[in-house]
Structure formats: C-alpha cells, structure tokens
Scaffold this motif. Structure first.
Motif, PDB file in Angstrom:
ATOM      1  N   GLU A   1      62.768  11.462   1.742  1.00  0.00           N
ATOM      2  CA  GLU A   1      63.423  11.658   3.045  1.00  0.00           C
ATOM      3  C   GLU A   1      64.535  10.627   3.252  1.00  0.00           C
ATOM      4  OE1 GLU A   1      63.280  13.694   5.911  1.00  0.00           O
ATOM      5  OE2 GLU A   1      62.342  15.062   4.487  1.00  0.00           O
TER       6      GLU A   1
ATOM      7  N   TYR B   1      57.195  10.982  -0.506  1.00  0.00           N
ATOM      8  CA  TYR B   1      57.911  11.843   0.436  1.00  0.00           C
ATOM      9  C   TYR B   1      58.813  11.016   1.353  1.00  0.00           C
ATOM     10  CZ  TYR B   1      58.919  15.019   4.258  1.00  0.00           C
ATOM     11  OH  TYR B   1      59.575  15.765   5.203  1.00  0.00           O
ATOM     12  N   THR B   2      58.335   9.881   1.796  1.00  0.00           N
ATOM     13  CA  THR B   2      59.132   9.009   2.658  1.00  0.00           C
ATOM     14  C   THR B   2      60.402   8.577   1.932  1.00  0.00           C
ATOM     15  OG1 THR B   2      57.142   8.220   3.768  1.00  0.00           O
ATOM     16  CG2 THR B   2      59.116   6.869   3.997  1.00  0.00           C
ATOM     17  N   THR B   3      60.262   8.189   0.674  1.00  0.00           N
ATOM     18  CA  THR B   3      61.426   7.781  -0.116  1.00  0.00           C
ATOM     19  C   THR B   3      62.385   8.946  -0.290  1.00  0.00           C
ATOM     20  OG1 THR B   3      60.015   6.211  -1.285  1.00  0.00           O
ATOM     21  CG2 THR B   3      62.159   6.659  -2.254  1.00  0.00           C
TER      22      THR B   3
ATOM     23  N   LEU C   1      58.620   7.190  10.713  1.00  0.00           N
ATOM     24  CA  LEU C   1      58.050   6.077   9.934  1.00  0.00           C
ATOM     25  C   LEU C   1      57.762   4.902  10.874  1.00  0.00           C
ATOM     26  CD1 LEU C   1      57.222   4.969   7.173  1.00  0.00           C
ATOM     27  CD2 LEU C   1      59.577   4.230   6.851  1.00  0.00           C
TER      28      LEU C   1
ATOM     29  N   GLU D   1      55.356   1.275   9.005  1.00  0.00           N
ATOM     30  CA  GLU D   1      55.868   0.474   7.890  1.00  0.00           C
ATOM     31  C   GLU D   1      55.190  -0.896   7.800  1.00  0.00           C
ATOM     32  OE1 GLU D   1      60.091  -0.216   5.635  1.00  0.00           O
ATOM     33  OE2 GLU D   1      60.138   0.287   7.756  1.00  0.00           O
TER      34      GLU D   1
ATOM     35  N   ARG E   1      65.610   4.667   7.911  1.00  0.00           N
ATOM     36  CA  ARG E   1      64.296   5.250   7.667  1.00  0.00           C
ATOM     37  C   ARG E   1      64.084   6.448   8.576  1.00  0.00           C
ATOM     38  NH1 ARG E   1      64.884   0.577   5.587  1.00  0.00           N
ATOM     39  NH2 ARG E   1      63.247  -0.669   4.685  1.00  0.00           N
ATOM     40  N   PRO E   2      63.189   7.352   8.190  1.00  0.00           N
ATOM     41  CA  PRO E   2      62.882   8.476   9.082  1.00  0.00           C
ATOM     42  C   PRO E   2      62.319   7.958  10.412  1.00  0.00           C
ATOM     43  CG  PRO E   2      61.912   8.806   6.901  1.00  0.00           C
ATOM     44  CD  PRO E   2      62.449   7.412   6.935  1.00  0.00           C
TER      45      PRO E   2
END
Length: 157
Positions: free
Chosen positions: A148, A144-146, A39, A42, A35-36
């Motif tokens: 990244e 956006y998280t996905t 993040l 979560e 993960r970034p």
C-alpha cells in the motif's frame, strides 16, 4: 549441559539482531514515507515482532523435542532458520535498496515460507503449528502495508 531451548533461543536472538543492520540514513528515508491512514498500530510493531520471534522459537523447540537430532528434525530447523532469515531480511533489504517493492517481495516470500512451514509442522505438532500463527497472520499484514505504501510513495517504489 546446554539445553535445546537455549540454543534455539540464542540462534533466534542472533538472527533477529541482524535486522538492525541499517544506517541512520536508511531510517530517515523510511520515516519520511507516507503511510496508509489505517496504519494506527505502527508503535506496536516491535512488540508484535517480539511475540512472533518468541512463538517461532517455541515452535522450533517443540518440533526439536519431538525427535531430537534426527535428519528430518535438522531439516526442519534449517527451514525455521530460513523463515527467520526471510523475516529479518525485510528491513535491511528494503531500507538499503530504498525500495518498497523489494520490501514487498521479501515480505511475500517470507509469508509463503511461513505458511509452508506451518503446514509442514502441523502433522508433527499441532501446538508447534499454532505457535506459527502469529507470523502467518502478521507477515501478510506487513507485506500488504508495504505494498500500500508503494501507491502512496510512487517515487520510492
């Protein structure tokens, strides 16, 4: 007599539960992904989604009560349902396909539909549109998280 808020709430809950159509191996695949670094929230994601669903249902209730039973209102309820289906499709589609790209696409579609719904509802009720803001804000963050995560996990694109 069954109240409109009860029906809207029940439909929201039933559709939301559909996002749990995932297997332990799906979860295992997702948990192993990088993960970034930014993040850090979560653990709050289930709470965020709960707020999003409650606000969406409340928004639908307000719209329904403005003009109950009219053809236009039924179409708007179908649009609310479509947006919720897009929301709950994200986890099972991404996890079953084991594809962050698929998750990004579903998330992007949901984000666009959420904005269109909020703009459509605005003339009917400013409050109903404002209640859609948690989704309109959160959905692009999740998408956006996905996206990244694709860069961090190129094998799982």
């Amino acid at each position: 007599m069954i109240k409109s808020w009860m029906v809207i709430g029940a439909v929201t809950l039933i559709v939301a539960l559909a996002s749990n159509l995932i297997t332990p191996s799906d979860v295992k695949w997702f948990k192993r992904l990088q993960r970034p670094k930014w993040l850090t929230f979560e653990g709050a994601i289930p709470i965020i989604w709960t707020v999003v669903f409650i606000c969406g249902a409340w928004s639908a209730y307000i719209v329904w009560e403005k003009d109950p039973g009219s053809a236009k209102t039924w179409w708007l309820m179908a649009f609310y349902l479509l947006v919720e289906i897009a929301i709950v499709a994200y986890p099972p589609v991404m996890l079953r396909l084991r594809s962050l790209k698929a998750g990004t696409i579903v998330g992007g579609i949901g984000s666009i539909l959420g904005v269109i719904l909020a703009l459509t509802v605005w003339p009917i009720s400013g409050w109903a549109a404002l209640l859609l803001l948690p989704y309109v804000i959160w959905s692009p963050i999740g998408t956006y998280t996905t996206w990244e995560m694709i860069h961090l996990n190129p094998k799982d694109e």
